[in-house]
Design a protein around this motif. Structure first.
Motif, PDB file in Angstrom:
ATOM      1  N   LYS A 196     -27.084 -22.666   4.054  1.00 16.95           N
ATOM      2  CA  LYS A 196     -26.811 -23.973   4.633  1.00 16.95           C
ATOM      3  C   LYS A 196     -27.357 -23.931   6.052  1.00 16.95           C
ATOM      4  O   LYS A 196     -26.929 -23.099   6.865  1.00 16.95           O
ATOM      5  CB  LYS A 196     -25.305 -24.217   4.628  1.00 16.95           C
TER       6      LYS A 196
ATOM      7  N   GLN B 191     -24.441 -20.225   6.865  1.00 18.43           N
ATOM      8  CA  GLN B 191     -23.868 -19.389   5.810  1.00 18.43           C
ATOM      9  C   GLN B 191     -24.778 -19.415   4.597  1.00 18.43           C
ATOM     10  O   GLN B 191     -25.618 -20.289   4.441  1.00 18.43           O
ATOM     11  CB  GLN B 191     -22.474 -19.860   5.425  1.00 18.43           C
TER      12      GLN B 191
ATOM     13  N   GLY C  96     -20.599 -17.214   1.459  1.00 21.16           N
ATOM     14  CA  GLY C  96     -19.559 -17.854   2.279  1.00 21.16           C
ATOM     15  C   GLY C  96     -19.168 -16.999   3.467  1.00 21.16           C
ATOM     16  O   GLY C  96     -19.290 -15.772   3.450  1.00 21.16           O
ATOM     17  N   VAL C  97     -18.671 -17.661   4.506  1.00 18.93           N
ATOM     18  CA  VAL C  97     -18.415 -17.008   5.795  1.00 18.93           C
ATOM     19  C   VAL C  97     -17.481 -15.796   5.656  1.00 18.93           C
ATOM     20  O   VAL C  97     -17.751 -14.717   6.172  1.00 18.93           O
ATOM     21  CB  VAL C  97     -17.826 -18.020   6.808  1.00 18.93           C
ATOM     22  N   MET C  98     -16.377 -15.985   4.948  1.00 19.73           N
ATOM     23  CA  MET C  98     -15.375 -14.913   4.832  1.00 19.73           C
ATOM     24  C   MET C  98     -15.966 -13.679   4.155  1.00 19.73           C
ATOM     25  O   MET C  98     -15.828 -12.561   4.658  1.00 19.73           O
ATOM     26  CB  MET C  98     -14.188 -15.438   4.022  1.00 19.73           C
ATOM     27  N   GLN C  99     -16.613 -13.854   3.015  1.00 24.94           N
ATOM     28  CA  GLN C  99     -17.173 -12.709   2.292  1.00 24.94           C
ATOM     29  C   GLN C  99     -18.344 -12.089   3.064  1.00 24.94           C
ATOM     30  O   GLN C  99     -18.542 -10.879   3.024  1.00 24.94           O
ATOM     31  CB  GLN C  99     -17.617 -13.116   0.876  1.00 24.94           C
TER      32      GLN C  99
ATOM     33  N   ALA D 267      -1.741 -19.682  12.205  1.00 24.87           N
ATOM     34  CA  ALA D 267      -2.593 -20.781  12.662  1.00 24.87           C
ATOM     35  C   ALA D 267      -3.613 -20.303  13.691  1.00 24.87           C
ATOM     36  O   ALA D 267      -3.235 -19.774  14.726  1.00 24.87           O
ATOM     37  CB  ALA D 267      -1.742 -21.895  13.253  1.00 24.87           C
ATOM     38  N   PRO D 268      -4.908 -20.472  13.419  1.00 23.06           N
ATOM     39  CA  PRO D 268      -5.905 -20.109  14.419  1.00 23.06           C
ATOM     40  C   PRO D 268      -5.793 -21.007  15.638  1.00 23.06           C
ATOM     41  O   PRO D 268      -5.480 -22.188  15.521  1.00 23.06           O
ATOM     42  CB  PRO D 268      -7.240 -20.347  13.713  1.00 23.06           C
TER      43      PRO D 268
ATOM     44  N   ARG E 236      -8.167 -22.386  18.509  1.00 21.90           N
ATOM     45  CA  ARG E 236      -9.597 -22.433  18.765  1.00 21.90           C
ATOM     46  C   ARG E 236      -9.898 -22.783  20.213  1.00 21.90           C
ATOM     47  O   ARG E 236      -8.997 -23.041  21.007  1.00 21.90           O
ATOM     48  CB  ARG E 236     -10.256 -23.430  17.805  1.00 21.90           C
TER      49      ARG E 236
ATOM     50  N   TYR F 167      -9.825 -17.437  12.738  1.00 19.95           N
ATOM     51  CA  TYR F 167      -9.140 -16.495  11.870  1.00 19.95           C
ATOM     52  C   TYR F 167     -10.035 -15.269  11.778  1.00 19.95           C
ATOM     53  O   TYR F 167     -11.236 -15.384  11.554  1.00 19.95           O
ATOM     54  CB  TYR F 167      -8.948 -17.140  10.504  1.00 19.95           C
TER      55      TYR F 167
ATOM     56  N   ASP G 150     -13.734 -21.199   3.250  1.00 23.49           N
ATOM     57  CA  ASP G 150     -12.529 -20.420   3.000  1.00 23.49           C
ATOM     58  C   ASP G 150     -11.362 -20.937   3.838  1.00 23.49           C
ATOM     59  O   ASP G 150     -11.436 -20.963   5.066  1.00 23.49           O
ATOM     60  CB  ASP G 150     -12.789 -18.955   3.326  1.00 23.49           C
TER      61      ASP G 150
ATOM     62  N   PHE H 260      -5.427 -21.203   6.684  1.00 23.23           N
ATOM     63  CA  PHE H 260      -4.132 -21.627   7.202  1.00 23.23           C
ATOM     64  C   PHE H 260      -3.812 -23.027   6.695  1.00 23.23           C
ATOM     65  O   PHE H 260      -4.660 -23.901   6.691  1.00 23.23           O
ATOM     66  CB  PHE H 260      -4.147 -21.642   8.735  1.00 23.23           C
TER      67      PHE H 260
ATOM     68  N   VAL I 294     -12.329 -21.240   7.764  1.00 23.39           N
ATOM     69  CA  VAL I 294     -13.071 -20.386   8.688  1.00 23.39           C
ATOM     70  C   VAL I 294     -13.950 -21.229   9.607  1.00 23.39           C
ATOM     71  O   VAL I 294     -14.361 -20.767  10.653  1.00 23.39           O
ATOM     72  CB  VAL I 294     -13.933 -19.336   7.949  1.00 23.39           C
TER      73      VAL I 294
END
Lengths: 371, 119
Positions: free
Chosen positions: A19, A31, A35-38, A296-297, A299, A322, B31, B34, B56
């Motif tokens: 993307k 990404q 995906g961002v997390m993985q 809760a993040p 930011r 996160y 992802d 929260f 995220v």
């Protein structure tokens, strides 16, 4: 996105299903399908390949290395002259008020200084360096790749065994996929890894060869940001800027003794009259790591308070997200001096509610550099 | 099942309307890390922001699709927000609302119309 610049790997990213988003004037992959997390977790577990070709690569040449270093030391408050050949160091340009104009990496590549600067600042940085009586050349025919993670050494050493002999912040030429590359053992993730300057025409083939290794996945800017945040590394324009001096930005460690008061080459850089006293006498606010309680993040922009109710704002979050490897929210912020000690509890105001935040040690994940 | 333009789905059950977000929405969000749910017993008004989601990438809100009272929330989702990505139409539900005016449901789309919207 037609007016955006493209890196030599642009079409390759699109083929990989990235993307693409605008970033510092470039179309960049935020990404990939993973995906961002993985992507984040993969980089910490194995190895991630990043395209950072948007960053500025600059060669600074004088009569010899020492001449180029001496000139740069008039703009940058770090020990460049004393940097050994084949070594790299972190630094920053300062302004007259002691603020930071941009941060950068400097390398002694024998007869010149090789400088890597942020994409968003590179035009200004190059103009700034061109005020010096040295030859300043932007390298526009090379891409910049980063290979980061515990498997990076094995992957790169399979192409050129000398990769394994490099230590953290070493720089050298390696032959990768048949091409001479300028390689440093450094990065922006807190992991062991390399940054690879490769001729633009050969960049896609090198990226393909690296990705052919089962341990390597392409990683976008999204995960690059969460990786650097967990590693406690500053993002210019967010965690520090031209209004924050290096001591306030908790980057005093980057100013070696030789450039401080009493050192052999003390001062002589913009804002020295602010920065040198700040090193001695302290500052009113400091950049710190912060751990919000709960899930809760918090930011960028979240205000910080000393107490759960009332009172004046004592700081703010400059980067927050996160942390996938920490499995909890993590943040970097600026906080009033005196509240900056590790373990101090303050409050972040999120959606009208003040929630506990604790000043925490940086990095949030242990650095894995090969020293 | 009904769908909103805000990518929520509504499923009528005996004791209330179950609300969640669509797979299209979770894919767009990335992802989810929260979720803040409303309290059971809260009276909510249509279009009021009652759930906070953080992925995220960013924070976003879910609005109450209809007027009513929250009768149940998915506590398991608050513990494990990734469920919204993994099973958006099932275990990833958000809250159950007792509608005060069930006719408000009429304005929402059928699945076919929703799929057309996101196509």
């Amino acid at each position: 996105m037609s007016d955006l610049l493209e890196t030599p790997l642009h079409d390759f990213h699109v083929e990989l299903g990235a993307k693409m988003v605008p970033f510092a004037g470039y179309a960049m992959p935020v990404q990939y399908p993973l995906g961002v997390m993985q992507e984040h977790l993969h980089t910490r577990a194995k190895a991630g390949l990043f395209d950072v070709s948007h960053m500025g690569q600059v060669i600074v040449k004088g009569a010899d290395y020492g001449a180029a270093a001496a000139a740069l030391e008039t703009l940058i408050p770090v020990n460049i002259a004393g940097l050994g050949e084949g070594r790299q160091r972190y630094g920053f340009f300062t302004n007259e008020r002691g603020g930071i104009k941009d941060d950068l990496m400097l390398a002694n590549r024998g007869d010149h200084v090789f400088v890597v600067v942020n994409a968003a600042c590179k035009v200004a940085d190059i103009a700034h360096m061109k005020t010096l009586d040295v030859e300043v050349t932007e390298v526009t025919d090379r891409a910049l790749l980063a290979l980061q993670g515990p498997a990076a050494e094995a992957v790169l050493a399979a192409m050129d065994p000398r990769a394994a002999d490099m230590k953290f912040l070493d720089v050298t030429d390696l032959t990768l996929n048949g091409v001479t590359c300028w390689v440093s053992r450094s990065g922006y993730t807190g992991e062991d890894g390399y940054e690879i300057s490769v001729p633009a025409a050969e960049a896609v083939e090198l990226a393909q060869a690296l990705l052919a290794h089962e341990d390597v996945e392409p990683i976008g800017l999204g995960a690059r940001d969460s990786l650097r945040l967990e590693a406690g590394l500053c993002l210019y324009g967010q965690d520090m800027d031209d209004g924050l001096n290096p001591v306030e930005a908790s980057l005093a460690w980057a100013i070696q003794k030789v450039r401080r008061t009493g050192g052999a080459r003390a001062g002589g850089f913009p804002g020295a009259d602010v920065i040198l006293p700040a090193l001695e006498n302290g500052v009113d606010r400091r950049r710190v790591g912060l751990r919000p309680e709960g899930r809760a993040p918090m930011r960028q922009g979240v205000p910080l308070f000393k107490d759960e109710t009332g009172g004046e704002q004592i700081g703010f979050i400059t980067s927050g997200a996160y942390g996938p490897s920490v499995s909890a929210p993590v943040a970097i912020g600026i906080i009033a001096d005196g509240l900056h000690e590790i373990g101090t509890q303050v409050y972040g105001e999120l959606r009208g509610k003040r929630l506990p935040v604790t000043v925490a040690e940086l990095p949030f994940v242990p650095a894995k550099f090969k020293r | 099942m009904k769908f909103t333009e805000e990518h929520e789905w509504l499923r009528v059950e005996e004791d209330g309307v179950v609300v969640g977000i669509t797979e299209h929405a979770t894919t767009q969000l990335g992802d989810i890390v929260f979720v803040e749910l409303p309290e059971v017993g809260t009276t909510v008004t249509k279009d009021e922001e009652i759930v906070v989601i953080e992925s995220v990438k960013a924070a976003s809100d879910i609005m109450a699709p209809i007027d009513g009272v929250i009768v149940e929330v998915n506590e398991a989702l608050a513990e494990d927000p990734a469920m919204a990505n993994e099973d958006p139409l099932g275990n990833g539900w958000f809250f159950k609302i007792e509608a005060s005016d069930p006719s408000q449901m009429d304005e929402y789309m059928t699945e076919a119309a929703y799929l057309k919207l996101i196509a």
